[in-house]
Design a protein around this motif. Sequence first.
Motif: not given
Length: 279
Positions: A91-100
């Motif tokens: 259950a990741p946060e958005a920043a974990e999946m899309y660091p960029e």
Amino acid sequence: MMLVKTKKELFEKLQMLREKGSIGFVPTMGALHRGHLSLVDFAARENPVVVVSIFVNPTQFNDPDDLKRYPRDLEADLELLKTTGCNLVFAPEAAEMYPEPDTRKFDFGHLEQVMEGKHRPGHFNGVAQVVSKFFEIVQPDRAYFGQKDFQQLAVVKMLVRLLNLPVEIVACPIIREKSGLAMSSRNELLSPEERENASLIFDILSQAKNLTGEKSVEGLVNWVIENINKNPFLNVEYFEVVDSENLQPVKTWEEKGEKTGCIAVHCGKVRLIDNIVLN
């Protein structure tokens, strides 16, 4: 059942779990219901290890308000998953999946130019971005998707072919409420009155299946739209009869191949989709 929120944690846990055998993967956006749990059950029957992701993917929403409204309840989701054969929840946060920002563009040809692709520009590119990320991170042997999202299923299968990924895509049947309404996380956003009226969608689709020999394709399309739109709670965005394999619109019943009726309906502020095999 283990919960992890970072790719690093996921990698570490999966290293241990892979020793047990094949991995079945169920990607979700949370707000889990019996339809999701059926996917987990399918995965658990075919694999000793089951991974479920819970992530509301921002890149597949073309309506910011829709993204804000999407239901989220991680604690409730985890309680439901404890009753299944799920081994690991990511259950990741958005920043974990899309660091960029993900700038990748996928070309699905005609598959993304009809129905959902036509009415939700960029939606399937966002789906492809996140699904390809999950496949890269989890490296599952099999991934399980519900047939309610009929067009998405076709797009994911094409994504696997385009990227030459060693993942088997398993299609699982639609799970319905007692009323016939296809189970969806969005159903939680319906008022009791809206939910009751939304059951008309599957009722009309079922009647349409029985009318395929009596009406032309165009006549059936018009009949479905007219009968659903008679209900003041419902407004059809589209209803199309398509070839089940390539999703191209069908003109006559004499054309070869299986045919599926696909529909999107607005019920209040909630957008619902469904489909039914017509022949």
